[in-house]
Scaffold this motif. Structure first.
Motif, PDB file in Angstrom:
ATOM      1  N   ILE A  89       0.840  -1.209   0.000  1.00  0.00           N
ATOM      2  CA  ILE A  89       0.000   0.000   0.000  1.00  0.00           C
ATOM      3  C   ILE A  89       0.875   1.260   0.000  1.00  0.00           C
ATOM      4  O   ILE A  89       0.598   2.223  -0.721  1.00  0.00           O
ATOM      5  N   ARG A  90       1.965   1.224   0.766  1.00  0.00           N
ATOM      6  CA  ARG A  90       2.883   2.384   0.791  1.00  0.00           C
ATOM      7  C   ARG A  90       3.458   2.625  -0.603  1.00  0.00           C
ATOM      8  O   ARG A  90       3.725   3.757  -1.000  1.00  0.00           O
ATOM      9  N   ILE A 130       3.716   6.015  -5.474  1.00  0.00           N
ATOM     10  CA  ILE A 130       3.466   6.219  -6.909  1.00  0.00           C
ATOM     11  C   ILE A 130       2.575   7.444  -7.125  1.00  0.00           C
ATOM     12  O   ILE A 130       2.591   8.043  -8.195  1.00  0.00           O
ATOM     13  N   GLY A 131       1.802   7.832  -6.105  1.00  0.00           N
ATOM     14  CA  GLY A 131       1.029   9.069  -6.277  1.00  0.00           C
ATOM     15  C   GLY A 131      -0.349   9.099  -5.658  1.00  0.00           C
ATOM     16  O   GLY A 131      -1.042  10.109  -5.762  1.00  0.00           O
ATOM     17  N   ALA A 132      -0.793   8.003  -5.014  1.00  0.00           N
ATOM     18  CA  ALA A 132      -2.067   8.082  -4.293  1.00  0.00           C
ATOM     19  C   ALA A 132      -1.893   9.046  -3.126  1.00  0.00           C
ATOM     20  O   ALA A 132      -0.801   9.174  -2.569  1.00  0.00           O
ATOM     21  N   GLY A 184       8.651  10.576  -3.930  1.00  0.00           N
ATOM     22  CA  GLY A 184       7.417   9.823  -3.698  1.00  0.00           C
ATOM     23  C   GLY A 184       7.565   8.886  -2.510  1.00  0.00           C
ATOM     24  O   GLY A 184       6.677   8.795  -1.659  1.00  0.00           O
ATOM     25  N   ILE A 185       8.704   8.207  -2.456  1.00  0.00           N
ATOM     26  CA  ILE A 185       8.916   7.231  -1.385  1.00  0.00           C
ATOM     27  C   ILE A 185       8.972   7.940  -0.026  1.00  0.00           C
ATOM     28  O   ILE A 185       8.374   7.495   0.949  1.00  0.00           O
ATOM     29  N   MET A 186       9.654   9.100   0.005  1.00  0.00           N
ATOM     30  CA  MET A 186       9.743   9.851   1.268  1.00  0.00           C
ATOM     31  C   MET A 186       8.356  10.322   1.704  1.00  0.00           C
ATOM     32  O   MET A 186       7.966  10.148   2.845  1.00  0.00           O
ATOM     33  N   SER A 187       7.604  10.897   0.760  1.00  0.00           N
ATOM     34  CA  SER A 187       6.311  11.477   1.153  1.00  0.00           C
ATOM     35  C   SER A 187       5.299  10.378   1.501  1.00  0.00           C
ATOM     36  O   SER A 187       4.383  10.598   2.298  1.00  0.00           O
ATOM     37  N   ALA A 188       5.465   9.183   0.911  1.00  0.00           N
ATOM     38  CA  ALA A 188       4.514   8.093   1.171  1.00  0.00           C
ATOM     39  C   ALA A 188       4.474   7.738   2.645  1.00  0.00           C
ATOM     40  O   ALA A 188       3.439   7.330   3.177  1.00  0.00           O
ATOM     41  N   ARG A 189       5.616   7.886   3.316  1.00  0.00           N
ATOM     42  CA  ARG A 189       5.670   7.525   4.737  1.00  0.00           C
ATOM     43  C   ARG A 189       4.731   8.383   5.574  1.00  0.00           C
ATOM     44  O   ARG A 189       4.262   7.967   6.603  1.00  0.00           O
ATOM     45  N   LYS A 190       4.513   9.634   5.103  1.00  0.00           N
ATOM     46  CA  LYS A 190       3.703  10.553   5.917  1.00  0.00           C
ATOM     47  C   LYS A 190       2.240  10.600   5.469  1.00  0.00           C
ATOM     48  O   LYS A 190       1.409  11.204   6.122  1.00  0.00           O
ATOM     49  N   LYS A 191       1.924   9.969   4.355  1.00  0.00           N
ATOM     50  CA  LYS A 191       0.532  10.038   3.884  1.00  0.00           C
ATOM     51  C   LYS A 191      -0.364   9.156   4.760  1.00  0.00           C
ATOM     52  O   LYS A 191       0.069   8.123   5.242  1.00  0.00           O
TER      53      LYS A 191
END
Ligand SMILES: Cc1cc2nc3c(=O)[nH]c(=O)nc-3n(C[C@H](O)[C@H](O)[C@H](O)COP(=O)(O)OP(=O)(O)OC[C@H]3O[C@@H](n4cnc5c(N)ncnc54)[C@H](O)[C@@H]3O)c2cc1C
Lengths: 322, 245
Positions: free
Chosen positions: B71-72, B77-79, B188-195
């Motif tokens: 899911i991460r 990728i952009g969700a 993207g990978i960095m920001s995914a952790r905080k989404k």
């Protein structure tokens, strides 16, 4: 409780895989001591051919004489199928797995709360409940699946049964389901479809080409052999990605899964994703210039060499046979 | 544009599939799990549409905590956010019921997913969700453009394609070449952790099928090699030995 079989057509004929489904439905009904009815929607097949569905073992064909159903409108089709099941008192729907069949049967399953098993490869086992064998993990394994609910849907993989064809005919009954405008909310604006050619998912013989053929304009040798054999043509994913061949010819995990008697792979390396789409072929021939190509491990017959030299020789030998 | 993308968590396509516990369970040892390849196309197109028209993309997966890395990746990728419905995805009816329950509350314009999962290849969930929500479902969709409230699509049929139009909302099962797979970049990978990744419990537990056990296909016999100079002899073997001609 009886069995309903959903039939599709192409090129003005009933599809071969749908007729297999008719034979399967008839055999299932016989095993259950009930009967099977076939359902034909629209008028793309000449009405005079409707009784011939009986050749495959059903005694009755329901026909919906409505030109709006000449195209596969998914919601409308699902309405018709569900209403036909109710009318016939059918608790089991049988159909061939296909682009349209998948889309329609899923909606019917939700409407009727039916247990749906897809890629079914054999007649069900009725000894303890209702279980089927189906292909999973894109051909890498099978699962034995129990269908728990009263209503059931079986979407068949090709060759789930070898039909016995007789000259019995079926009685044709007109069926007028109630359809609303909402069922036709999706409009088909255009259809691009090959005609007069064998459809890949139905084909008993397939000649398939890979990147080893090097360019779209080299496909002549594939087409010549396919023509001599009366086979369908297929390709690997990179070939359709590069637009050498149309997308509907792409075979494999992310493309068409074929189940022919014979699959001839030319200049295809045999990546696991490609093999996933061909693993239920009866006989596989591999022609590749690299003796180490992984496809040879999955093949029944192999020839190491240059496809451009080898293929024309095989085509000549096929022509000589006829 | 409010888009929901449903993703599966499946073994990488190169995986060798084996089973354990008397052939009743997938042997997950050493398997690499990924977003289903068809779902990946759906996600890529959803992100493109959001980038062009604005809106949000929510990724949804029905699965246990083990699926969170997958899911991460969808978030990378952009969700924009994600929902995990905390349950084993036992059958298509169960999964579709969970998706429909969420969608009933959220009013998505588009619900996208792959045409089929690469584990069970059922191709059922999109149609069931469409029926449960009372909206059209289409699959396999290989082209999708949004103009106002209308979706213009191409759907693959055997031997070709058909072009379709329908009003939103829609449920679509997607396949290539609807978009190119997207590879997450470092940002993207960095920001995914905080989404946000919301975990919700399933809304029902009803299933209609039970997977009992697995079987492996019969092993292939050895490949018979034919000399290239004698290629024409293949045809006779196919006729008299393999009996396929
Ligand atoms: C998620 C995912 C899904 C995928 N799904 C699919 C799928 O559904 N279907 C699919 O096909 N691929 C799929 N792929 C791609 C797959 O991994 C391979 O890249 C692809 O199958 C390779 O295609 P090919 O064999 O045509 O090309 P190559 O691997 O490049 O092989 C070409 C072969 O041609 C041979 N050759 C070259 N010249 C000649 C000659 N003159 N005569 C004879 N032989 C020659 C070479 O020895 C070589 O073995 C997928 C990949 C991923 C990651």
């Amino acid at each position: 409780m009886s069995v309903l079989v959903f039939i599709e057509s192409a090129d003005g004929e009933f599809r071969g895989t749908s007729l297999e489904a008719v034979a399967y439905g008839a055999a299932l009904a016989k095993a259950q001591g009930s009967n099977a009815t076939a359902l034909v929607l629209g008028n793309t097949v000449d009405a005079s051919k409707l009784p011939n569905v009986g050749n495959y073992g059903v005694s009755k064909v329901l026909h919906v004489n409505d030109d709006r159903l000449d195209n596969g409108i998914i919601q409308a089709y699902a309405q018709v199928v569900a209403q036909a099941m109710e009318k016939e008192g059918a608790n089991t729907l049988v159909l061939a797995k296909s682009s349209l069949g998948d889309a329609v049967s899923a909606r019917v399953a939700a409407k009727m709360k039916a247990a749906l098993a897809s890629n079914v490869t054999e007649l069900p086992d009725l000894n303890a409940g209702f279980t089927v064998k189906r292909s999973v993990y894109t051909g890498k394994a099978f699962q034995i699946t129990e269908l728990k609910s009263e209503n059931k849907i079986l979407a068949l993989k090709k060759n789930a049964i070898t039909p016995e064809v007789t000259d019995a005919t079926a009685e044709v009954e007109a069926f007028s389901p109630s359809l609303s405008d909402a069922d036709f909310g999706v409009s088909i604006t255009k259809t691009d479809k090959i005609t007069g050619e064998i459809l890949l998912p139905e084909a008993d013989l397939v000649v398939s080409g890979g990147r080893g053929l090097k360019a779209a304009e080299n496909w002549g040798i594939i087409e010549d052999l396919a023509k001599a054999l009366n086979a369908a043509t297929g390709c690997s994913k990179p070939v359709s990605d590069m637009d050498w061949r149309p997308h509907h010819e792409h075979v494999g995990q992310t493309g068409v899964k074929v189940s022919p008697q014979l699959y001839v792979a030319v200049g295809i390396s045999g990546a696991i994703q490609h093999l996933a789409g061909v693993s239920s072929s009866k006989c596989i021939v591999v022609i590749n210039k690299d003796p180490e190509a992984p496809f040879f491990k999955a093949a029944d017959y192999g020839i190491v060499g240059d496809a451009f030299e080898i293929l024309p020789k095989i085509t000549e030998a096929v022509k000589a046979l006829k | 544009m409010k888009i929901l993308v449903c993703i599966t968590h499946v073994p990488d396509t190169t995986s060798k599939i084996t089973f354990s516990e008397n052939n009743t369970k997938l042997n997950k040892d050493g398997l690499q799990f990924v977003i289903g390849p068809y779902d990946d196309y759906a996600l890529a197109r959803a992100v493109e549409i959001k980038d062009a028209l604005g809106g949000t993309v929510t990724a949804l997966n029905v699965g246990l905590a083990e699926t969170e890395a997958t899911i991460r990746k969808a978030l990378a990728i952009g969700a924009d956010d994600a929902i995990r419905i905390n349950a084993e995805p036992t059958d298509a009816y169960f999964v579709a019921s969970q998706i429909a329950a969420i969608a009933q509350k959220e009013n998505y314009d588009l619900i996208l997913m792959g045409r089929e999962s690469s584990d069970y290849n059922g191709g059922q969930v999109h149609g069931m969700v469409g029926e449960m929500l009372g909206i059209p479902s289409l699959s396999p969709v290989m082209k999708l453009d949004i103009e106002g409230n209308t979706a213009k699509m191409a759907r693959e049929i055997e031997g070709g394609k058909e072009y379709l139009e329908a009003s939103l909302p829609l449920v679509l099962g997607c396949q290539e070449p609807i978009a190119e797979w997207k590879i997450p970049n470092m940002r993207g990978i960095m920001s995914a952790r905080k989404k946000p990744l919301q975990v919700v419990e399933p809304s029902s537990d009803e299933t209609l099928t039970i997977g009992q056990n697995y079987e492996m296909p019969a092993p292939k016999g050895a490949c018979k090699m034919i000399d290239a100079d004698n290629a024409a002899s293949l045809v006779e073997l196919l006729r008299s030995e393999a009996k396929v001609l």
